[in-house]
Design an enzyme around this catalytic site. Sequence first.
Site, PDB file in Angstrom:
ATOM      1  N   ASP A  57      46.117  56.071  24.741  1.00 24.26           N
ATOM      2  CA  ASP A  57      45.427  57.208  25.366  1.00 24.26           C
ATOM      3  C   ASP A  57      45.177  56.881  26.842  1.00 24.26           C
ATOM      4  O   ASP A  57      44.616  55.827  27.155  1.00 24.26           O
ATOM      5  CB  ASP A  57      44.099  57.457  24.639  1.00 24.26           C
ATOM      6  CG  ASP A  57      44.330  57.848  23.174  1.00 24.26           C
ATOM      7  OD1 ASP A  57      45.315  58.568  22.901  1.00 24.26           O
ATOM      8  OD2 ASP A  57      43.546  57.410  22.304  1.00 24.26           O
ATOM      9  N   GLU A 117      57.100  60.577  24.154  1.00 19.51           N
ATOM     10  CA  GLU A 117      58.117  60.393  25.179  1.00 19.51           C
ATOM     11  C   GLU A 117      58.896  61.695  25.412  1.00 19.51           C
ATOM     12  O   GLU A 117      59.165  62.073  26.552  1.00 19.51           O
ATOM     13  CB  GLU A 117      59.065  59.271  24.772  1.00 19.51           C
ATOM     14  CG  GLU A 117      60.085  58.967  25.861  1.00 19.51           C
ATOM     15  CD  GLU A 117      60.600  57.547  25.807  1.00 19.51           C
ATOM     16  OE1 GLU A 117      60.366  56.868  24.787  1.00 19.51           O
ATOM     17  OE2 GLU A 117      61.219  57.125  26.785  1.00 19.51           O
TER      18      GLU A 117
HETATM   19  C1  LIG Z   1      48.783  58.810  22.347  1.00 23.32           C
HETATM   20  S1  LIG Z   1      48.818  58.151  20.727  1.00 23.32           S
HETATM   21  C2  LIG Z   1      50.338  57.212  20.664  1.00 23.32           C
HETATM   22  C3  LIG Z   1      50.827  56.961  19.275  1.00 23.32           C
HETATM   23  C4  LIG Z   1      52.098  56.088  19.123  1.00 23.32           C
HETATM   24  N1  LIG Z   1      51.934  54.780  19.706  1.00 23.32           N
HETATM   25  C5  LIG Z   1      53.313  56.771  19.676  1.00 23.32           C
HETATM   26  O1  LIG Z   1      53.885  56.281  20.662  1.00 23.32           O
HETATM   27  O2  LIG Z   1      53.734  57.788  19.104  1.00 23.32           O
HETATM   28  C6  LIG Z   1      47.582  56.886  20.828  1.00 23.32           C
HETATM   29  C7  LIG Z   1      47.105  56.423  19.464  1.00 23.32           C
HETATM   30  O3  LIG Z   1      46.197  55.325  19.608  1.00 23.32           O
HETATM   31  C8  LIG Z   1      45.188  55.445  18.628  1.00 23.32           C
HETATM   32  N2  LIG Z   1      44.040  54.649  19.076  1.00 23.32           N
HETATM   33  C9  LIG Z   1      43.246  54.884  20.152  1.00 23.32           C
HETATM   34  N3  LIG Z   1      42.316  53.925  20.273  1.00 23.32           N
HETATM   35  C10 LIG Z   1      42.516  53.054  19.243  1.00 23.32           C
HETATM   36  C11 LIG Z   1      41.859  51.861  18.822  1.00 23.32           C
HETATM   37  N4  LIG Z   1      40.815  51.372  19.499  1.00 23.32           N
HETATM   38  N5  LIG Z   1      42.317  51.229  17.738  1.00 23.32           N
HETATM   39  C12 LIG Z   1      43.383  51.728  17.035  1.00 23.32           C
HETATM   40  N6  LIG Z   1      44.039  52.846  17.396  1.00 23.32           N
HETATM   41  C13 LIG Z   1      43.617  53.494  18.479  1.00 23.32           C
HETATM   42  C14 LIG Z   1      44.916  56.929  18.560  1.00 23.32           C
HETATM   43  O4  LIG Z   1      44.310  57.323  17.344  1.00 23.32           O
HETATM   44  C15 LIG Z   1      46.339  57.505  18.709  1.00 23.32           C
HETATM   45  O5  LIG Z   1      46.954  57.709  17.469  1.00 23.32           O
END
Ligand SMILES: C[S@@+](CC[C@H](N)C(=O)[O-])C[C@H]1O[C@@H](n2cnc3c(N)ncnc32)[C@H](O)[C@@H]1O
Length: 209
Positions: A117, A191
């Site tokens: 994020d 992406e």
């Molecule tokens: C923008 S998405 C990207 C998902 C994946 N990596 C992709 O490329 O399709 C970011 C993900 O990070 C997870 N996330 C955010 N903070 C986190 C944390 N502290 N621990 C585990 N997951 C987390 C969110 O729930 C979300 O699913």
Amino acid sequence: MSGRQTDALDRLFTAYGLDVPDGPGAPIDLAGLFGRTAPVVLEIGSGMGDTTAAMASADPDRDYLAVEVHTPGIANLLDLVERHGLRNVRVAQGDALELTRRLPPGSLDAVHVFFPDPWPKSRHHKRRLIQPTHVALLRDRLASGGVLHCATDWAEYAEAMRETLDADPELVNPHGGFAPRPAHRPVTKFERRALVADRPVADLIYRRR
Ligand SMILES: C[S@@+](CC[C@H](N)C(=O)[O-])C[C@H]1O[C@@H](n2cnc3c(N)ncnc32)[C@H](O)[C@@H]1O
């Protein structure tokens, strides 16, 4: 969640999942978790799990530990694990940093942080995953020569990541800057969305000394 995801969560979490409780706890025994001793990749924020499932399927000699907070994403990855017959994936539900604290130093072959994020507002930058203390923790859990691979479509975060990763004394950047896009990182919806919006994706690939 779809019916399929609910069903996958109910049936498969006990076998392939683990909860990450807050606060101090016992260290995680990775060999016990996977039932073998193999290099381990930590996939932080695995989202719906498409990347984890595709990479784990193409890389059966390494084990993949995904960590995610979002229940439908956990359930979807469990469904993919079953559908593709993956034996080298485990799925942790909870905070990635809490999980990482429970891993032994030097225990990881790679850490993937794909499309974290971006928290674009300045006052929210402190919530970003890639910041000096978190990087020091992730790097400590990497074995010597292990890889920290980040990817983002948020240009300002990419620059901030580069500054933070360059400043870590234990990390080296074999590419000297942003890395060429590696073919082994699957294209996810993040992406595709970025490319449609004309936001280039940056890969940052560093090695622990
Ligand atoms: C923008 S998405 C990207 C998902 C994946 N990596 C992709 O490329 O399709 C970011 C993900 O990070 C997870 N996330 C955010 N903070 C986190 C944390 N502290 N621990 C585990 N997951 C987390 C969110 O729930 C979300 O699913």
